[in-house]
Motif scaffolding. Sequence first.
Motif, PDB file in Angstrom:
ATOM      1  N   ALA A 151       0.871  -1.181   0.000  1.00  0.00           N
ATOM      2  CA  ALA A 151       0.000   0.000   0.000  1.00  0.00           C
ATOM      3  C   ALA A 151       0.901   1.222   0.000  1.00  0.00           C
ATOM      4  O   ALA A 151       1.797   1.347   0.842  1.00  0.00           O
ATOM      5  N   LEU A 152       0.687   2.140  -0.956  1.00  0.00           N
ATOM      6  CA  LEU A 152       1.574   3.288  -1.114  1.00  0.00           C
ATOM      7  C   LEU A 152       0.843   4.572  -0.739  1.00  0.00           C
ATOM      8  O   LEU A 152      -0.342   4.745  -1.073  1.00  0.00           O
TER       9      LEU A 152
ATOM     10  N   GLN B 116      -2.105  -3.990   8.388  1.00  0.00           N
ATOM     11  CA  GLN B 116      -2.868  -5.050   9.040  1.00  0.00           C
ATOM     12  C   GLN B 116      -3.579  -5.935   8.010  1.00  0.00           C
ATOM     13  O   GLN B 116      -3.727  -7.129   8.212  1.00  0.00           O
ATOM     14  N   ALA B 117      -4.010  -5.305   6.920  1.00  0.00           N
ATOM     15  CA  ALA B 117      -4.643  -6.030   5.812  1.00  0.00           C
ATOM     16  C   ALA B 117      -4.591  -5.142   4.579  1.00  0.00           C
ATOM     17  O   ALA B 117      -4.725  -3.917   4.677  1.00  0.00           O
ATOM     18  N   ILE B 118      -4.384  -5.763   3.412  1.00  0.00           N
ATOM     19  CA  ILE B 118      -4.353  -5.011   2.153  1.00  0.00           C
ATOM     20  C   ILE B 118      -5.140  -5.792   1.112  1.00  0.00           C
ATOM     21  O   ILE B 118      -4.917  -6.989   0.907  1.00  0.00           O
TER      22      ILE B 118
ATOM     23  N   THR C  33      -5.904  -1.629   5.569  1.00  0.00           N
ATOM     24  CA  THR C  33      -6.039  -1.356   6.996  1.00  0.00           C
ATOM     25  C   THR C  33      -4.636  -1.347   7.589  1.00  0.00           C
ATOM     26  O   THR C  33      -3.883  -2.312   7.418  1.00  0.00           O
ATOM     27  N   LEU C  34      -4.306  -0.262   8.228  1.00  0.00           N
ATOM     28  CA  LEU C  34      -2.941  -0.161   8.719  1.00  0.00           C
ATOM     29  C   LEU C  34      -2.850   0.690   9.973  1.00  0.00           C
ATOM     30  O   LEU C  34      -3.731   1.490  10.280  1.00  0.00           O
ATOM     31  N   LYS C  35      -1.752   0.466  10.684  1.00  0.00           N
ATOM     32  CA  LYS C  35      -1.416   1.265  11.860  1.00  0.00           C
ATOM     33  C   LYS C  35      -0.313   2.233  11.455  1.00  0.00           C
ATOM     34  O   LYS C  35       0.680   1.838  10.826  1.00  0.00           O
ATOM     35  N   ILE C  36      -0.479   3.487  11.828  1.00  0.00           N
ATOM     36  CA  ILE C  36       0.518   4.512  11.534  1.00  0.00           C
ATOM     37  C   ILE C  36       0.950   5.149  12.851  1.00  0.00           C
ATOM     38  O   ILE C  36       0.115   5.522  13.676  1.00  0.00           O
TER      39      ILE C  36
END
Length: 668
Positions: free
Chosen positions: A553-554, A600-602, A608-611
């Motif tokens: 994911a970019l 977390q999921a792509i 879904t991600l943690k930043i």
Amino acid sequence: MELGETTLVIALILSVYAIAAHIFGIWKKKNELFDSARIAIIAIAVLLTIASIWLFNLFITRNFQYEYVALYSSLDLPMVYTISAFWAGADGSLLLWAWLIAIYIAMIAVRGKSYDNLIKHAMPVILVTLAYFLYMMLTVSRPFRMLDFIPVDGNGLNPLLQDPGMLFHPTTLFWGYAGAIIPFALMIAGIYLADDTWTYRARRWALWAWLGLTLGNMFGSYWAYTVLNWGGFWGWDPVENASFLPWLTLTAFYHSTMIQERKGGMKFWNILLILLTWELVVYGTLLTRSGIISSVHTFGESTTAPYYINYMIVVLAATLILVAWKYNSIQSKKVFESFVSREASFLYNNWIFMASTASVLWGTTYPLLSEAFRGYKVMVGPSFYNQVNVPLGIALLFLMGICPLIAWRRASVSHLQRNFTMPLATAVGVTAIAFVFGIRDFYAQIVVAGSVLVIATHLVDVSKIVNRQKKLEDRGYLKNFSKAFWNNRRTFGGYLCHIAILMIIVSAAGAVVYEKEGTFNMRIGDTSSVGSYEFQLTRVDQYMKSNRQVTAALFDVYKNGELILTDANALMYYYARQDNTNVKPMAYRIGLDDLYFSAQAITPDHATLKIKVMPVMFLMWLGGFYVLILGILICVSTVIPIRQRRLSADINVKESMKKMTTESVHDI
């Protein structure tokens, strides 16, 4: 017999011969036996080098008839990880450890001038350990065991180990593990000979071992930060603790030897710390290779646990018996005249390190004890370690600031006022300014105050050293400083190490106290924000890379409406061989901040991600990898010829007195 095992058999035979040659050489006082033992030691290093090169060759050629190669490599494994698979398992790691020990002692054997009486008595201790390791590699931990058939392919390497950290983290740790045997052996020889100069010799070797352990822990922290999907750099994992424990005791030893060198005190402390260091090195090996704990670092079930346990018991018992036997010859001089003195500060330093060691050892071992006595494991979480070690770390921070300027023997009130008024005033002033600018967390304030105090006292002491040089010969500030630096390299190098540790503490405090994070479910084109940063998901890519499928994911990153970073990645790896999906976190430094992305999921159209936004994390890597190495190299470059001559003179006087006494008895 197979080439690898043949070299190990010959190396074991030569090890036994070298042990016997040293023992009979000491008994019969024949230098010819020591010369032959030195040749045998060099041959052992050559043989273990051949064995190691052979194992590398087996991995590179993918010779899966060897069980160890089949277990930890595969046809699709990239070459860089195929090479690092050498130490991916317990058998190869033991070979690496033995190989490094052999190289260390071969370096001593080649340098004939350093092969004095202390080394002659220390070498059997090292050789017995090396022989024991060789015996294990020929019986229960065999890296060259062959299968009755040739598999078409191997099992492959654990995906978590397929990272550049695999090249550096284990190798530097074993560099430290191998180096730790030298101070231990010198300590045993020093006790037996009643030769207090063992601390001088051991201190330099301990510094090299300490460098290896430090780098190993730093590489492990960076590996956790960039590989494990939790966004931290130290999780108090049991095997992280296993490599941290000998680092604590070795750090305490390196400091307390100064008291024995200068004052003849803390002899039992130094013996205890070196004994604990070596025991904890073996204990860490037991944890990582026996399968008795659950961790991402462990190597699975093994039959070697009883061998390490028996070795630890024998070493502990033999050392205690030796100390009891030579008790009268290792009495320390009374050096503590006041609780407020430089000597006392070193004692407090040891107490702090021992308290930290005890807490970490207890937290690491308690799950094993609970399972043994209660039938189930009770895990100790990070909160326990933090509650104990954060206050200890703060105490150590302030002690680091006090030690450079406090007087030897007894510090008077006038001395304390003269030396500490300006550093304390500076610390208070800077802390007040930090409060005004928003640093108001209690622990952050403490770290700011302690850090400023450390820097201020170190600068004051450096200025005193330079001024003393100016009084001797004033050649201008730069030449005065360079001359003072050259003549006091151990002090300056030690201060650089203090600054490096300070940088690590500041970065850890800043990242933990002031990190900001958020978890987002974003479609392509969506924007989310954390702190002053905005993140826009621009696209999702999928492609093959070596033996894994990469899904990325970019993001474009904005700050205050301005584009500051494009194509920031959040990655996920899929390994078809293991049918395993791993998250690959990515960290980008922007100014003083680290931007940390953890998917977390792509899917093809959303992620879904943690930043996380983690301030001043770069100080940890800058301090741990660059400033610390520079400081240690400066310390190692110091020979301290004056003290060495003084110690040699003391030994010569003792030998002369003994000779005179003997001659007098003969005359009677």
